[in-house]
Each structure stands twice: as structure tokens, then as C-alpha cells.
Scaffold this motif. Structure first.
Motif, mmCIF file in Angstrom:
data_model
loop_
_atom_site.group_PDB
_atom_site.id
_atom_site.type_symbol
_atom_site.label_atom_id
_atom_site.label_comp_id
_atom_site.label_asym_id
_atom_site.label_seq_id
_atom_site.Cartn_x
_atom_site.Cartn_y
_atom_site.Cartn_z
ATOM 1 N N VAL A 269 0.738 -1.276 -0.004
ATOM 2 C CA VAL A 269 0.139 -0.056 0.077
ATOM 3 C C VAL A 269 0.945 1.255 -0.115
ATOM 4 O O VAL A 269 1.723 1.547 1.033
ATOM 5 N N SER A 270 0.807 1.851 -0.943
ATOM 6 C CA SER A 270 1.473 3.341 -1.066
ATOM 7 C C SER A 270 0.623 4.357 -0.525
ATOM 8 O O SER A 270 -0.596 4.042 -0.131
ATOM 9 N N PHE A 271 1.248 5.421 -0.347
ATOM 10 C CA PHE A 271 0.406 6.704 0.114
ATOM 11 C C PHE A 271 -0.673 7.020 -0.693
ATOM 12 O O PHE A 271 -1.754 7.303 -0.403
ATOM 13 N N GLN A 272 -0.438 7.114 -2.014
ATOM 14 C CA GLN A 272 -1.702 7.301 -2.994
ATOM 15 C C GLN A 272 -2.812 6.165 -2.904
ATOM 16 O O GLN A 272 -4.087 6.464 -2.826
ATOM 17 N N ASP A 273 -2.234 4.927 -2.798
ATOM 18 C CA ASP A 273 -3.174 3.882 -2.298
ATOM 19 C C ASP A 273 -4.023 4.119 -1.013
ATOM 20 O O ASP A 273 -5.237 4.023 -1.233
ATOM 21 N N PHE A 274 -3.455 4.456 0.051
ATOM 22 C CA PHE A 274 -4.032 4.564 1.179
ATOM 23 C C PHE A 274 -5.059 5.960 1.386
ATOM 24 O O PHE A 274 -6.034 5.938 1.437
ATOM 25 N N THR A 275 -4.483 6.963 0.505
ATOM 26 C CA THR A 275 -5.454 7.990 0.325
ATOM 27 C C THR A 275 -6.715 7.928 -0.435
ATOM 28 O O THR A 275 -7.766 8.429 -0.138
ATOM 29 N N THR A 276 -6.464 7.163 -1.741
ATOM 30 C CA THR A 276 -7.505 6.943 -2.234
ATOM 31 C C THR A 276 -8.475 6.060 -1.579
ATOM 32 O O THR A 276 -9.899 6.240 -1.679
ATOM 33 N N ALA A 277 -8.009 4.790 -0.859
ATOM 34 C CA ALA A 277 -9.058 4.116 -0.191
ATOM 35 C C ALA A 277 -9.708 4.842 0.819
ATOM 36 O O ALA A 277 -10.990 4.411 1.156
ATOM 37 N N VAL A 278 -9.002 5.753 1.689
ATOM 38 C CA VAL A 278 -9.920 6.335 2.713
ATOM 39 C C VAL A 278 -10.662 7.554 2.240
ATOM 40 O O VAL A 278 -11.641 7.725 2.888
ATOM 41 N N THR A 279 -10.301 8.013 1.141
ATOM 42 C CA THR A 279 -11.240 9.117 0.466
ATOM 43 C C THR A 279 -12.565 8.366 0.253
ATOM 44 O O THR A 279 -13.760 8.972 0.401
ATOM 45 N N GLU A 280 -12.632 7.116 -0.335
ATOM 46 C CA GLU A 280 -13.635 6.396 -0.661
ATOM 47 C C GLU A 280 -14.638 5.759 0.411
ATOM 48 O O GLU A 280 -15.927 5.856 0.530
ATOM 49 N N GLU A 281 -13.707 5.520 1.328
ATOM 50 C CA GLU A 281 -14.399 4.831 2.786
ATOM 51 C C GLU A 281 -13.682 5.481 3.985
ATOM 52 O O GLU A 281 -12.663 4.923 4.384
ATOM 53 N N PRO A 282 -14.195 6.608 4.224
ATOM 54 C CA PRO A 282 -13.499 7.460 5.548
ATOM 55 C C PRO A 282 -13.075 6.700 6.697
ATOM 56 O O PRO A 282 -12.182 6.681 7.678
ATOM 57 N N LEU A 283 -14.124 5.661 7.101
ATOM 58 C CA LEU A 283 -13.965 4.797 8.166
ATOM 59 C C LEU A 283 -12.411 3.957 8.361
ATOM 60 O O LEU A 283 -12.090 3.416 9.165
ATOM 61 N N LEU A 284 -11.846 3.784 6.886
ATOM 62 C CA LEU A 284 -10.638 2.924 6.793
ATOM 63 C C LEU A 284 -9.515 3.880 7.223
ATOM 64 O O LEU A 284 -8.333 3.160 7.676
#
Length: 307
Positions: A269-284
Motif C-alpha cells: 500500500v503506497s501513500f496514494q493507495d491509502f489516500t484513495t481508499a480512505v477518500t472512498e471509505e473514511p472509516l478506513l
């Protein structure tokens, strides 16, 4: 995914099992008592210092402004910084103005935080000696005698008692190291303490995402790997005694996490991956362990700064 989220909630409740969590209770109580005494007199102290600072501001110029580097991996503070206090012992107005530009705090709140910092530093050496005696092998208990600042022991007690952060030692160490970018593992100086608190308490979504990623990136290489996820999830989840292989459940969670976070499917998981995932699901945002304060603790702390 709902089941995984439920497990994540359960992780917070398991943190009472961390080793050495109750060590140094007396010294921790002393720290929080001194901070509480200060907070009780908050606004009076703030108003007095603000008035005195205005009178003294013209005669105590000459200190260079605090600057930051655009690259968070490089050392900062290359230029001299305004001292915390002027010759009269009041909070330096130049320092307050510099911090006000860099944080989400008001001038009154910054004055309060500067005084809390001073009280915490005063207690650091005593607390570190007590915890070092009780836990000679603990990373948290090792003091930095030659560098002034908030050390791990005091930092941990503050986050536990004030911000409801109750977690195991690995994650607490990462929170400490991620707090002041560029000075990983060093005692927190005033600038790093306040800038870190600004993100911790009032940070934008982007600031909090960056902070949580730094915490979870255990070796600071820019990626959260399978091994790092395994360490984080294994340490924070409750192991059931009837489980034949308790780590098997953790490995399953790691695979679920990768499916959620590994956007480019490269196995990490890169920082861009992490940002994208959290943007889609803030609870992550705190999927791998608690590293931000509860909402009630945040409101309570900020309200005391204004009282």
C-alpha cells in the motif's frame, strides 16, 4: 468488510493488555495533575501573558522566524528559532505569531499549549527515571537526558489519560515517531509538539491521512507492506484461547485489507493507495489501529484551552 470493521472496533478495547501499561502510574498522575492545575487557571494566565507579551514585543525582536522545508523527509529548523520565552519569562510574541501561521490554533490556545509544554518538560526527567527503573527493557522508558523536550514516557501518559489513546507499545511508538516529521524518535520540542497537536486535534482530512500513513509505515519506506499490516493487526486484536492458530485470522484480515487498500495491485500500500481508499471509505482511516483521539476527548481538551 463489515465484519472486519467490527474487528477493528474490538481492537481498541483490547489495548489494556499492553505490557507495562500500568507502570509509572504515580508519575503519570503527577504529570496530569500539574497540567490540570494549569488548565483550571487557563484564561487568566492567557490574558496576562498576552498583555505582557504585547508590551514587550518591540524590545525583544531579532530572533529568526521558524521555517519549514517542503520535503518532510529533510531536517528542518536550520535557522535560529525564537525562544519560547522573552527576558521577562512571558511567551515570546514572535514565536506565537509564527506558530499561529502554521497551525489551526488561536493565539490564546497557543499560549495555553506553550505553558502545558513547559510543565510536561519539567516532569519528563522524573517520570523517565521512574519508568526506566520499572521497565528497564522498554523502548518507551528510555530517556534522552541531553535533549530537552517531551519524551516517550510523558507522551504516552498524556495520550492515554487525556486523549483516550489506549494501544499497545508498537503503535504508541509509531505515533510518537510520526508526530514530528523529520525528527523521528527524538523528544518532542515545542514546535513539533504544537504542530503535531494541530494535526492531531484539528487537522484537515488530508493532514490526518498523512499522519496515519506515517504511523502505519513501520519502517518509513513509503509503503505499508503485508508484514507491517500483520504486525499492526496481530498486536491490536484479541486472541481467542480456543483458536488453534490465532495468527491465521490475522493473515485473513491482512488479505482483506490489501483488497481494500492496494489500489494498483502491486502487493503493498503506497501513500496514494491509502489516500484513495480512505477518500472512498473514511472509516478506513484508522483500520490498522487507533492513532487519533476520540471526538469527546478532542472537544474536552480544546474547551479547557479557552476556559
Amino acid at each position: 468488510m463489515a465484519k472486519w470493521g467490527k474487528n477493528m472496533d474490538g481492537a481498541r478495547g483490547s489495548s489494556n493488555q499492553m505490557p507495562g501499561a500500568r507502570s509509572g502510574v504515580a508519575s503519570g498522575a503527577m504529570i496530569m495533575k500539574s497540567v490540570s492545575i494549569f488548565l483550571a487557571s487557563g484564561r487568566r494566565a492567557s490574558n496576562n501573558s498576552r498583555a505582557a507579551g504585547a508590551d514587550k514585543g518591540a524590545s525583544h525582536s531579532g530572533a529568526s522566524a521558524v521555517t519549514t522545508s517542503g520535503d518532510p523527509t529533510k531536517k528542518r529548523r536550520k535557522k535560529p528559532k525564537p525562544p519560547m520565552e522573552d527576558a521577562s519569562g512571558k511567551i515570546n510574541p514572535k514565536l506565537l505569531e509564527s506558530l499561529k501561521k502554521r497551525t489551526h490554533f488561536s493565539k490564546i490556545e497557543l499560549e495555553a499549549l506553550c505553558r502545558i509544554y513547559k510543565k510536561l518538560v519539567t516532569n519528563c526527567h522524573v517520570t523517565s527515571r521512574v519508568l526506566a527503573a520499572n521497565n528497564p527493557g522498554s523502548v518507551i522508558a528510555k530517556p534522552h537526558a541531553t535533549i530537552e523536550g517531551i519524551d516517550r514516557a510523558v507522551f504516552r501518559e498524556l495520550l492515554h489519560s487525556t486523549f483516550d489513546i489506549v494501544t499497545e507499545e508498537t503503535l504508541m511508538e509509531r505515533i510518537f515517531c510520526a508526530w514530528d516529521t523529520g525528527f523521528e524518535g527524538m523528544p518532542l520540542r515545542l514546535e513539533g509538539w504544537i504542530v503535531g497537536l494541530s494535526i492531531f486535534l484539528r487537522g484537515s482530512q488530508a493532514e490526518k491521512v498523512a499522519f496515519c500513513f506515517r504511523v502505519y509505515d513501520l519502517n518509513s519506506d513509503g509503503f505499508i507492506t503485508r508484514d507491517e499490516m500483520f504486525i499492526l493487526l496481530r498486536n491490536c486484536l484479541i486472541k481467542q484461547p480456543q483458536d488453534e492458530d490465532p495468527d491465521e485470522g490475522v493473515r485473513d484480515l491482512v488479505e482483506i485489507a490489501l483488497r481494500k487498500f492496494d489500489i494498483d495491485k502491486d502487493g503493498k500500500v503506497s501513500f496514494q493507495d491509502f489516500t484513495t481508499a480512505v477518500t472512498e471509505e473514511p472509516l478506513l482511516l484508522e483500520a490498522f489501529g487507533q492513532c487519533l483521539p476520540s471526538e469527546s476527548a478532542t472537544i474536552s481538551f480544546l474547551s479547557t484551552l479557552q476556559s
